[in-house]
Design an enzyme around this catalytic site. Structure first.
Site, mmCIF file in Angstrom:
data_model
loop_
_atom_site.group_PDB
_atom_site.id
_atom_site.type_symbol
_atom_site.label_atom_id
_atom_site.label_comp_id
_atom_site.label_asym_id
_atom_site.label_seq_id
_atom_site.Cartn_x
_atom_site.Cartn_y
_atom_site.Cartn_z
ATOM 1 N N SER B 95 0.764 -1.342 -0.180
ATOM 2 C CA SER B 95 0.135 -0.016 0.120
ATOM 3 C C SER B 95 0.859 1.182 -0.011
ATOM 4 C CB SER B 95 -1.117 -0.226 1.033
ATOM 5 O OG SER B 95 -1.961 0.872 1.089
ATOM 6 N N ASP B 217 -9.575 -4.404 -6.307
ATOM 7 C CA ASP B 217 -8.988 -3.420 -5.157
ATOM 8 C C ASP B 217 -9.561 -1.907 -5.158
ATOM 9 O OD1 ASP B 217 -7.491 -2.277 -3.274
ATOM 10 O OD2 ASP B 217 -5.845 -2.803 -3.737
ATOM 11 N N HIS B 245 -7.517 -5.525 -0.461
ATOM 12 C CA HIS B 245 -6.367 -4.693 -0.642
ATOM 13 C C HIS B 245 -5.168 -5.210 0.196
ATOM 14 C CE1 HIS B 245 -4.161 -0.871 -1.008
ATOM 15 N NE2 HIS B 245 -3.994 -0.912 0.119
#
Lengths: 379, 263
Positions: B95, B217, B245
């Site tokens: 991320s 996602d 995610h």
């Protein structure tokens, strides 16, 4: 034995109930939640649960709820907003669990959702209040600090000023006394007398300012306790002085001091002088001012009353504040410290000074415990 | 233990000569890597850490100004790597840490030889000719919403949680035992995560890069993944079957085997 209808218990549970695939798709939604949300089960099944959340809720689901369910198997007491069919938000609190097989692989995710509109509003109010309190605290600290510095400076200024004013006044006073010895004419005698009165008045004002500074510099007015020394002659002396200074006014005095009073006689004399001076200034000039002092079993009481116009209610609250001045003639006004100092003297004695004012009479009453022991046990 | 390693709660495992560093994203801490990192311990020296403000990091090191940009986090990554004498190491970022790794790799050439970016996004907020997936208003709503979810955090608990990262049993009576963060820090991290724009850094990535893109996602969409893969000069992308995610938690085997094709 009671027969339980489990289907009905789940379908119409007093909470929303949802079962998701491990990937987060809706596999079951109970009737309670479809009722609350306005979406039908057909519309929801097969979709991702997060499709029915606000964008903030989706991000939260992906970044917190989903990973935490994988890590700890359950996630409790989280806030989540479902978007209803009409576009409104359904604010809820939820618990979630991940059901796993024997290898620890996720089988499904279950969520129980409770409506929490009021609770969330309450939380938001708390958060706002906390934020406001933090801001307030910060500015209050700054203000307090500034206020503290200013007042310290102001009070030091008053104290210095009081001392520096006394010395030149003492010179003037000494000069006037020298002149008084060689006075020639009646005119000169009058001027000298006027100067002496003025010097005394000035000295009185400076004393008041110094008392104010002492009272405000934290310690309060300090007392010279002369336990056992008769109080009555001190008070009588004050009354006599004021009678001399105010010819044409009647001051009646009644003293019943039968027990020793543990006090600073000079300070009580000063208080009495302030109170009587006040009564003479504001009271009816055709009626007497009455001074009354007596000892009771445990306390000493001193009151001064006068007739005349009552004190307006608005003024009553500010009477004992420094620099408060009533509606007296400008020429008779002092600094407005008399009652403030009187109340500080009362406080220093562990007593109190109160006032009552009606159309019949205005009365200032001072009471104090006779001894320090009574001070603690008496009230 | 050195100050830097303590500050970032660094944990080192594995026997390999080369280092593989795992950086967690917004929302959790190094626990995110629990199913992935062990798979590489045979071949690498695995280095796990918490960003300052997260997990078992030293909260007193949290400096609002420093961590108001990803640059501050990247500085920490470089400091840890320098402390452990990294050379030609593998950086694995999830991320927002994908971009932190991109910045760190540029700051210290030679330190990282390969980047693995899981669910990367150089910019979350839509812009002219670019779809990040979110509007500025939605990000503001997220920051507000985070206040409603304190993750079981309270000031009284903080010392207990933070003082004993290795003894989770102390936190057992707490509702959620992972990923607790001071809500103010969580909000600040969310702000820097979701308002950053690192699109221009991508073209300067000088090392081979693997992008792992999840299916479905919503945080980092396929379009965003394509943008990253297209812009980084020496990059390839693997689209995972995993949804959501956090494939490092939901599909660790798939993540591990995809990584093996690259490292």
């Amino acid at each position: 034995m009671v027969s339980l209808d489990f289907t009905d218990m789940v379908e119409n549970a007093p909470c929303g109930y949802v079962s998701l695939s491990p990937a987060g798709r809706m596999e079951y939604v109970n009737r309670t939640l479809t009722g609350w949300s306005g979406h039908t089960a057909d519309q929801m099944i097969g979709k991702r649960f997060s499709d029915f959340l606000t964008m903030a809720g989706r991000i939260y689901y992906e970044t917190h709820i989903a990973p935490l369910l994988r890590m700890q198997g359950s996630f409790d007491e989280f806030a989540i907003d479902v978007i209803k069919a009409d576009g409104q938000r359904l604010q809820m609190i939820a618990n979630a669990t991940e059901r796993r097989d024997t290898d620890g692989k996720p089988l499904s995710i279950r969520l129980a959702l409770i409506r929490a509109t009021d609770r969330r509003r309450y939380e938001q109010e708390l958060l706002r209040a906390r934020e406001a309190a933090r801001t307030g605290e910060r500015s209050a600290e700054v203000n307090l600090q500034r206020e503290h510095e200013t007042s310290e400076l102001r009070e030091q200024f008053i104290a210095v000023l009081g001392h520096d004013l006394r010395n030149p006044l003492a010179s003037i006073s000494a000069g006037v006394r020298i002149l008084d010895r060689t006075v020639q004419t009646e005119k000169e005698r009058q001027v000298i007398a006027m100067m002496q009165t003025t010097v005394m008045r000035m000295a009185g004002l400076i004393d008041d300012v110094l008392d104010l500074a002492r009272g405000r510099l934290g310690g309060g007015i300090r007392l010279n306790l002369d336990f056992g020394k008769p109080l009555e002659p001190v008070l009588m002396g004050v009354v006599d002085e004021l009678r001399l200074a105010s010819p044409g006014r009647i001051i009646e005095a009644e003293f019943k001091i039968e027990r020793p009073v543990n006090c600073d006689g000079q300070r009580l004399g000063q208080m009495l002088s302030n109170l009587v001076g006040n009564a003479l200034t504001h009271g009816s000039s055709s009626k007497p001012v009455i001074v009354h002092a007596e000892t009771r079993e445990r306390e000493f009481e001193l009151w001064v009353s006068n007739a005349g116009q009552p004190i307006p209610q608005a003024a009553m609250d500010k009477l004992f504040e420094p620099f408060f001045r009533g509606n007296a003639h400008a020429s008779r006004q002092g600094l407005g410290l008399g009652l403030y100092i009187a109340s500080q003297i009362a406080k220093a004695h562990g007593g109190e000074l109160t006032v009552s004012s009606t159309s019949e009479e205005t009365k200032f009453t001072f009471t104090m415990p006779l001894s320090p022991e009574a001070r603690t046990s008496g009230k | 233990m050195s100050k830097v390693l303590e500050r970032n709660n660094v944990h080192i495992q594995g026997a390999g000569a080369k280092a593989m560093m795992f950086a967690h994203g917004f929302g959790c801490d190094q626990n995110m890597w629990r199913f992935v990192a062990p798979a590489f311990e045979a071949d690498f020296r695995t280095v796990l850490f918490d960003h300052v403000g997260a997990g078992g990091s030293d909260l007193s090191a949290y400096d609002r100004a420093k961590y108001s940009s990803l640059e501050g986090y990247a500085t920490d990554v470089v400091e840890i790597a320098r402390e452990l004498e990294f050379s030609d190491a593998v950086f694995v970022g999830h991320s927002v840490s994908s971009m932190i790794g991109v910045i760190a790799a540029e700051k210290a050439p030679g330190m990282f030889g390969k980047l693995v970016l899981i669910g990367p996004s150089p910019r979350y907020i839509d812009d002219a000719g670019y779809t990040g997936g979110f509007s500025a208003k939605q990000i503001e709503e997220l920051l507000e919403f985070l206040e409603s979810n304190h993750m079981g955090w309270s000031a009284q608990m903080a010392p207990m949680i933070m003082g004993n990262p290795d003894r989770p049993e102390l936190g057992e009576e707490l509702t959620n035992s992972f990923c607790r963060t001071d809500p103010d820090i969580a909000k600040a991290f969310a702000r820097v995560t979701f308002t950053s724009d690192n699109r221009e850094d991508l073209a300067r990535v000088a090392v081979p890069t693997l992008v792992l893109q999840c299916s479905e996602d919503i945080i980092a969409s396929q379009d965003v993944g394509d943008f990253v893969n297209r812009t980084i000069p020496n990059s390839r992308m693997i689209v995972l079957k995993a949804t959501g995610h956090c494939p490092n938690l939901s599909a660790p085997e798939e993540v591990v085997s995809a990584m093996r094709t690259f490292v």
